[in-house]
Design a protein around this motif. Structure first.
Motif, short mmCIF file in Angstrom:
data_model
loop_
_atom_site.label_atom_id
_atom_site.label_comp_id
_atom_site.label_asym_id
_atom_site.label_seq_id
_atom_site.Cartn_x
_atom_site.Cartn_y
_atom_site.Cartn_z
N VAL A 1 1.08 -1.20 0.14
CA VAL A 1 0.03 -0.08 -0.08
C VAL A 1 0.99 1.34 -0.08
N THR A 2 0.44 2.25 -0.44
CA THR A 2 1.06 3.75 -0.58
C THR A 2 0.31 4.66 0.17
N LEU A 3 0.90 5.47 1.05
CA LEU A 3 0.47 6.27 1.98
C LEU A 3 1.26 7.64 1.83
N TRP A 4 0.34 8.60 1.83
CA TRP A 4 0.75 10.14 1.86
C TRP A 4 0.93 10.41 3.20
N PRO A 5 1.71 11.41 3.45
CA PRO A 5 2.09 12.06 5.03
C PRO A 5 0.83 12.04 5.79
N GLY A 6 0.90 11.61 7.03
CA GLY A 6 -0.25 11.76 7.83
C GLY A 6 -1.45 10.66 7.81
#
Length: 858
Positions: free
Chosen positions: A829-834
């Protein structure tokens, strides 16, 4: 007569047969009508060692203590493996180096002893539920009951009355299996799927049974279902069975039972040695509980039970489960094959199935693999000449996975010009046996009588006679390729490749294997596992060669030259992602490449399933699993570990899914269910690699039932090189239903279609994804909650940069062995900041496994 029959029915009591004298250390077979004993195991030996003849080998108390003890279903190689004859045949080149094929140039003997007490008036049969590979001799108590002129081929089933040969006390069965050659015999082979089994799968690979009946035997009990379409308010059940008189005298029998709790009753008079098909009056079921593929609904199963009674009491019984459902197919306006289940258009999203290389019966492994298939979201498995045994069909019935069986390509099965009269007989008997085995399974979608080629008129008719004679209830299809036969006509399928690496935008072209029509076997070839898996099967040098020397042939790739090297895959990886700096860099880039390629294949076919001009009616990913550990053609690796290939496909196959189109930049909402879902919001955001928002669009939408439609587009960004797109799908309460992340380029992959081959299409220019390797390191925290059915892990991006392709993995302890198999709700999975995401894992074995986190830049 009828009164005596009914009195016998009421008065019947089953008599247990005590062990016969001298029957120590052998199983006792109770010769009770309706009872069947499966031979629990064999003693096995080469005829080069056991040089005696069949009369001696099949004699009671023959000395076989030095022979190999093997399971009930065991090819010769499977028996030798279970006896630890060889070192690990999955590792490196051991399969090639440690096994001497000369050992399998001679016949092998199988032997089993049992104790019985024959009873006058009862008939005992020796049943082979599948053939002997490649052909065999059958002996009972010193007498040959069938020779190689009768017992030939992998699939025919046989039944022999051995009543007159049975003795009170110890009895012996011996089977002599002859050497196999897939180009000489109608057997099972693996072609370019893996190295061949050194024994060519010779031996006894399906159950052998000893069955006892009274004067009348019951077989092939089946339920044919017809639905009221399109309303589905009622179903008509037609129950049929074969009754055989085993005696030299006329017999009257009462056949009773039930189907879906509806009573059945029929009186039949049978001439001596006569077999008759009994058809009960049709049963109408109102508001039936229908069997559906998993994407459409539930999988209720019903029971069929039949018992034959004569004046001697209970004679035989048969039982089975069945599902009430309707399967049909037709050619659409473009000539493509379209399937319908219970009247609803069914978009096939499937994979090609591989049996175990040695045809071993492994129920636990089989169940784990089918759970993987269901977890992925696959709705169909294609079985090319490897129809497995009853366990696969029973699992598919319960899990709602459709099966598309058929005969294999390229071996004797499709070398029609060299067929003899015996081959026609064996092929017809094989088809009849398989059809009778499948007839009650609602999971069967159809039968492909050919794979890569079209059958001749005589072959086609032999197959059709066998299938129709067995009341096979699903569509019969002439070929998996774009072929035409005299009776069935056009197949409505295509087999244009690719089988090796191509970029994601390939699938959006209306050419070759692109998303149009029904593609019966296509895929992007290499599927590189993670390091744990590689270390199980490859030597350190072989692992190093993956990235240092991709032009070097790998034994765990195919023997066929075009599939023996990673040259094409490695060149594309270097051009698109940047040259690998080391093994870790190679593996992290390979996971991205496998993820995007497999996702694109299923998404393209999902998007265009309902295209009004040229619908994409079905696709079979080549392949879903492996017969033996390989570096290509799988969605999960041989050890059942799941990597980028798996989760790219799983993402695309979500039942309610938002996706990006590589051809027209559209954002598509796909719904594979039969109910519309209103109140949804789709949001598409494009980001530069530094986190800057390039574009952001959203739309309120309804996901229409069983279709896909374009709802947004992603503007072409005013940046150079690599960028990211995040798609989010939310429900009316703002909950996330689906998320999908793409790494894209302002320059496209360019395909050279005029130079396409049967196995791939060259690429003359590549997308620029090299910016990904310059992403700053990200910090991802985790919190784990253990539950009865697994665990939840919450991942949170605590850094100021995107965390790309974050992977969660279960281990027995920090730095310990992997826990396998595991079913993850999502991964990579890919997560942006926060941002945070919760992943659920279901697993077996480890009590509280350690969760390890890694990622492309984590």
């Amino acid at each position: 007569m009828i009164g005596r029959l009914l009195t016998a029915v009421l008065a019947l009591s089953l008599l247990a047969v005590p062990p016969a004298a001298g029957a120590d250390h052998v199983p006792v077979v109770p010769l009770v009508p309706g009872k069947v004993m499966t031979v629990p195991g064999w003693r096995m030996q080469s005829s080069a060692v056991a040089t005696q003849g069949g009369a001696e080998v099949s004699g009671a108390r023959f000395g076989d203590r030095s022979w190999y003890a093997v399971p009930a279903r065991s090819t010769v190689m499977a028996g030798l493996v279970v006896n630890r004859k060889y070192p690990d045949l999955n590792y490196s080149t051991t399969l090639r180096d440690a096994v001497n094929p000369v050992d399998f140039a001679v016949p092998w003997w199988y032997r089993h002893e049992f104790a019985a007490a024959p009873v006058p008036g009862r008939h005992t049969f020796l049943r082979l539920t599948g053939g002997v590979i490649a052909r065999g001799e059958l002996w009972v108590n010193g007498t040959m009951i069938a020779g190689t002129d009768r017992v030939a081929g992998a699939y025919p089933r046989y039944e022999f009355d051995v009543t007159a040969l049975l003795k009170h006390g110890r009895n012996a069965i011996a089977i002599k299996a002859m050497p196999a050659d897939p180009f000489r015999d109608l057997t099972v082979s693996f072609l370019d799927w893996s190295p061949p089994a050194p024994d060519n799968n010779m031996g006894v690979w399906r159950d052998v049974r000893v069955a006892t009946t009274g004067p009348v035997s019951v077989s092939d009990a089946r339920v044919l279902t017809a639905l009221d379409l399109p309303g589905l308010r009622s179903a008509t059940l037609t129950v049929k069975a074969e009754l055989r008189n085993n005696t030299e005298h006329p017999v009257t029998t009462v056949l009773t039972g039930s189907a879906s709790n509806r009573p059945l009753y029929h009186i039949v008079s049978l001439a001596p040695r006569h077999t008759q098909t009994v058809t009960f009056p049709a049963i109408t079921v109102h508001e039936p509980k229908l069997w559906w593929p998993a994407q459409f609904g539930d999988q209720p199963l019903h029971r069929l039970d039949l018992t034959a009674w004569t004046s001697h009491g209970l004679s035989d019984r048969a039982e089975s489960s069945f599902g009430i459902r309707d399967v049909r197919s037709e050619l659409n306006s473009t000539g493509a094959r379209q399937f319908y289940v219970n009247g609803k258009p069914f978009g096939v999203r499937g994979g090609g199935w591989a049996s175990d290389l040695y045809l071993r019966a492994q129920p636990d492994r089989l169940a784990a693999e089918l759970r993987h298939a269901r977890d992925l979201g696959l709705n169909t498995l294609r079985l090319e000449g490897k129809q497995e045994d009853h366990e696969l069909f029973e699992l598919a019935d319960r899990l709602g996975i459709m099966l598309l069986p058929g005969w294999e390509c390229c071996t004797k099965w499709e070398k029609y010009s060299g067929w003899t009269d015996e081959d026609y007989r064996v092929a017809g008997e094989s088809t009849s046996a398989e059809a009778k085995r499948m007839v009650n399974h609602p999971s069967v979608l159809g039968f492909l009588i050919g794979s890569d080629n079209a059958a001749t008129a005589r072959v086609e008719q032999a197959y059709l006679d066998a299938l129709r004679g067995a009341d096979f209830p699903a569509p019969i299809i002439p070929s998996a390729a774009a072929k035409t036969t005299p009776v069935l006509g056009k197949s409505g399928m295509k087999m244009d490749g690719p089988y090796w690496w191509i970029p994601p935008n390939y699938w959006y072209q209306d050419k070759l294997g692109g998303a149009a029509g029904f593609a019966s076997e296509v895929g992007s070839g290499p599927a590189i596992p993670e390091l744990d898996t590689l270390s199980r099967y490859l030597s350190p040098q072989e692992i190093d060669d993956l990235w240092r020397d991709p032009d070097k042939p790998q034994y765990h790739l195919a023997k066929k030259e075009v599939f023996a090297k990673l040259t094409v895959f490695s060149a594309a990886l270097t051009q698109r992602y940047g040259a690998p700096k080391d093994l870790r860099d190679f593996l992290r880039k390979a996971q991205l490449a496998n993820y995007e390629a497999n996702r694109a294949q299923f998404e393209a076919y999902g998007r265009d399933f309902a295209d009004p001009v040229n619908p994409a009616t079905g696709v079979i990913y080549w392949m879903v699993n492996n017969a033996w550990p390989t570096l290509y053609w799988h969605l999960w690796s041989y050890d059942l570990a799941s990597a980028g290939s798996f989760f790219g496909a799983k993402k695309a196959l979500r039942p309610l899914h938002v996706q990006y189109s590589y051809d027209d930049r559209s954002v598509v909402l796909a719904n594979t269910g039969l109910a519309a879902v209103p109140g949804l919001t789709v949001r598409a955001t494009a980001f530069a690699l530094d986190g800057r928002v390039i574009s952001d669009k959203s739309a309120a939408v309804t996901a229409d039932a069983n279709t896909a439609r374009r709802v947004l587009d992603v503007p072409k960004p005013d940046v150079s090189g690599t960028y990211l797109v995040r798609l989010l799908l939310q429900d009316a309460a703002g909950r996330e239903v689906d998320r999908n992340i793409y790494w894209l380029s302002t320059s496209d992959d360019v395909l050279d279609f005029p130079k396409s081959t049967w196995w791939y299409t060259p690429t003359t220019a590549h997308a620029d994804l090299t910016g990904l390797q310059n992403l700053p390191p990200a910090q991802v925290s985790k919190s784990v909650t253990y539950q009865r059915d697994g665990l939840d892990v919450v991942l949170r991006n605590d850094s100021s940069t995107v965390a790309l392709s974050v992977r969660a993995d279960l281990r027995t302890a920090p730095g310990g062995a992997q826990v396998l198999p595991v079913s993850w709700s999502d991964n990579y999975v890919t997560l942006w900041p926060g941002e945070s995401v919760t992943l659920h894992a279901s697993y077996q074995g480890a009590r509280r496994p350690h969760v390890e986190i890694s990622g492309f830049n984590v």
